[in-house]
Design a protein around this motif. Structure first.
Motif, PDB file in Angstrom:
ATOM      1  N   LEU C 171      24.545 -34.586  10.544  1.00 20.55           N
ATOM      2  CA  LEU C 171      25.487 -35.093  11.466  1.00 20.55           C
ATOM      3  C   LEU C 171      25.756 -36.493  10.706  1.00 20.55           C
ATOM      4  O   LEU C 171      24.921 -37.402  10.287  1.00 20.55           O
ATOM      5  N   LEU C 177      28.917 -34.596  16.836  1.00 19.59           N
ATOM      6  CA  LEU C 177      28.168 -33.482  17.457  1.00 19.59           C
ATOM      7  C   LEU C 177      29.132 -32.162  17.878  1.00 19.59           C
ATOM      8  O   LEU C 177      30.239 -32.292  18.300  1.00 19.59           O
ATOM      9  N   PRO C 178      28.584 -30.940  17.678  1.00 20.14           N
ATOM     10  CA  PRO C 178      29.255 -29.701  17.755  1.00 20.14           C
ATOM     11  C   PRO C 178      29.999 -29.663  19.220  1.00 20.14           C
ATOM     12  O   PRO C 178      29.012 -29.992  20.331  1.00 20.14           O
ATOM     13  N   GLY C 179      31.114 -29.398  19.608  1.00 17.28           N
ATOM     14  CA  GLY C 179      31.619 -29.173  20.761  1.00 17.28           C
ATOM     15  C   GLY C 179      31.752 -30.441  21.715  1.00 17.28           C
ATOM     16  O   GLY C 179      32.076 -30.396  22.896  1.00 17.28           O
TER      17      GLY C 179
END
Lengths: 219, 262, 219
Positions: C171, C177-179
């Motif tokens: 990252l 961060l995903p979502g």
């Protein structure tokens, strides 16, 4: 197409070597991530069937020409290494300042006040032997250097202080060093020696430094 | 109302019952009451936003009831949650009492739904996070890092003060040693006296005191000084004893001695 | 280039930063040599005076696009990592990572998405108390660290994720961060104080949870 042929055909397509550009990427990644140099055999064992690591290495090596890192051959294996001209970037100089040891300071002080002075004389004044390391350290620091040899039996080498020493201590010459009287009046000497017991500078100092020095200690 | 709940729960399918039993057997596997509620909520097969908190509360209470029947030990927080859900249920079912303080049943239910949704959101995110490419598993760092060689350069330093103090220390060290005479360059009066007593017999005429200096003591200035002083003191002693006479022509002139005539 | 310019260039060369191509090589060499991400500050500390590592990084990153290794940003530092699609070649390099418990993974996710977050807040979200071992394990892995204290009564410590965490999950920043976006638009990252009487592991701490939860993502 028979089943057998189909299976065979699938097998072939599965194992067909990827394009050279892809192979080059693979070699690049493997060389980067490996903890040790990798041989062509090892590369090919890890790459898909039919890959030609040797050819990929030729391309990769060319690609890194003139870059900050290079593809180099180590024995019969390959690795990525820093370009030799940039080696200095891999050094991080940490400067640590330490106080000079007491032995070194005393030795230095004797040389400064009595120069040119032999090792035997330093030892006589300090009352203890002078370790080789102490003298070496002072020489390495470029605070002392060898003076001319004493014209006495054995022709011992003498030590004198350097310009670097004078610069460091902000002195124009070693003669500017304060004498005992001044040290005392500056409160650097606690006790007053009994009159008449003041040991003079070593009488065998026939060089020019010996005069003037004796003045320093006359009370 | 209670009967209705019982009735409803009786109507649950066999599979639901079995699922509920399985939940009970697995009670240790839950990370607290909120986790259990979240798992129970899945049987509703609806979006958590539209979940029936009332139904969920009933499911939970039924779960606790079964656990009790099976004599399973439930942790205190499960029971606290059960009590709270029973309270919530009554709030949701009874018409609001205007005299009552505090949040309404709907507010409490909405927050519980929010908590469940948030927990589910975190679970999904955790799963997405762990599904990402990970260093050392999917992508890799340098396998052969060329460590920055730390060239530790130590520079030693000393101040002029250090130097002078060091020197003063050495030069004054002598002052503190036990007092002893450096005998080799010193002639004592006793030595001179002994020597002169032996020599005085030959001094019938005025003789220069310095000629009595012992051999080897005339050249070295320190020795000479000491020998002269000792001889002079000795000659004073001898004169006092009446053995010799002393004379000096003028200031700084040579001191002469001779044996007293018998 | 006229003679005058050349002379001028030569004169200044002592004090001038090396050409950008050279700077790019330097950054390349330093990043290749380091297993850990290197900050721009560290890069410039090791490069000649006046170097602009940030600009060199832009060029370098572009150069490695689509290659077997990539220049990646990790927080405010930079690193070279193998392309994720080639991970399968690297099985030999795979390090067996300690399996994290479900509690640890959830705690980590909560810290990542809600940072800076207090222990009480983590407990409120999970509905159970956080065991000391879980937090210790994450700290030991250097995936989380203590953030600044919350300026609320009791001044509780907060937890935030580290550069090592970002590096591990590839990252650039915690914003990636995903979502994260979806969670935020669903209002699930807001801190919503429970309307009294809600059971919770540490209900007395709940007030302090209110502010600052999403500070990190707001700037």
């Amino acid at each position: 197409m028979s089943d057998a042929e189909q299976v065979h055909g699938q097998e072939e397509s599965l194992f067909e070597a990827p394009p050279m550009g892809e192979q080059e990427r693979m070699v690049e990644a493997i060389l980067f991530a490996s903890a040790e140099p990798v041989t062509v055999t090892e590369l090919e064992a890890r790459m898909p069937h039919g890959a030609d690591a040797r050819e990929a290495l030729v391309y990769l090596r060319k690609r890194y020409e003139g870059r900050g890192v290079q593809v180099v051959k180590v024995g019969d294996a390959w690795a990525i290494r820093t370009a030799p001209d940039l080696g200095y970037l891999m050094q991080k100089e940490t400067v640590e300042t330490r106080k000079l040891s007491r032995a070194a300071i005393e030795t230095l002080a004797i040389i400064a006040y009595h120069q040119p002075v032999t090792r035997a004389e330093i030892e006589e004044i300090r009352g203890v032997s002078v370790s080789r390391g102490t003298v070496d350290q002072l020489i390495e620091m470029e605070w002392i250097r060898f003076g001319r040899r004493r014209m006495t039996p054995g022709r011992p080498v003498t030590f004198v202080v350097t310009q670097t020493f004078l610069d460091h201590f902000g002195l124009e010459s070693a003669r500017d060093l304060p004498g005992l009287k001044e040290l005392r009046s500056a409160g650097l000497l606690e006790s007053r020696p009994p009159p008449g017991l003041m040991p003079g500078p070593d009488s065998e100092d026939e060089d020019e430094a010996s005069e003037g020095q004796s003045e320093l200690f006359e009370d | 109302m209670a009967e209705q709940t019982e009735f409803q729960s009786d109507e649950q399918s066999v599979s639901e019952r079995m699922a509920a039993e399985a939940l009970i057997i697995d009670v240790d596997g839950y990370e607290g009451p909120l986790d259990l509620l979240l798992t129970l909520s899945r049987t509703q097969k609806v979006d958590l936003r539209t979940i029936s908190v009332l139904e969920l509360a009933e499911q939970y209470l039924a779960f606790v009831e079964r656990a009790r029947r099976l004599r399973l030990e439930l942790a205190a927080d499960y029971l606290v949650m059960a009590a709270w859900l029973a309270f919530l249920k009554s709030r949701l079912l009874l018409p609001p009492d205007p005299s009552e303080e505090g949040p309404s049943g709907e507010e409490l239910a909405a927050h519980l739904a929010f908590q469940l949704e948030r927990l589910q959101g975190m679970r999904d995110s955790a799963a997405q996070l762990m599904a990402r490419d990970q260093l050392g598993r999917d992508f890799f760092g340098r396998g052969l890092p060329e460590d920055v060689t730390r060239v530790r350069r130590v520079t030693y330093t000393a101040t002029l003060l250090d130097l002078m103090q060091g020197y003063a220390r050495i030069r004054t060290k002598d002052e503190f040693r036990p007092f002893t005479m450096d005998r080799d360059a010193v002639m004592t009066m006793e030595q001179a006296l002994d020597r002169m007593r032996g020599l005085i017999g030959y001094a019938g005429d005025w003789t220069d005191l310095t000629s009595y200096l012992p051999e080897g003591w005339e050249t070295d200035p320190a020795k000479r000084r000491s020998a002269v002083a000792a001889n002079f003191a000795a000659s004073l002693e001898l004169a006092k004893a009446g053995a010799i006479e002393i004379r000096q022509g003028e200031m700084f002139a040579p001191i002469q001695i001779r044996r007293t005539a018998e």
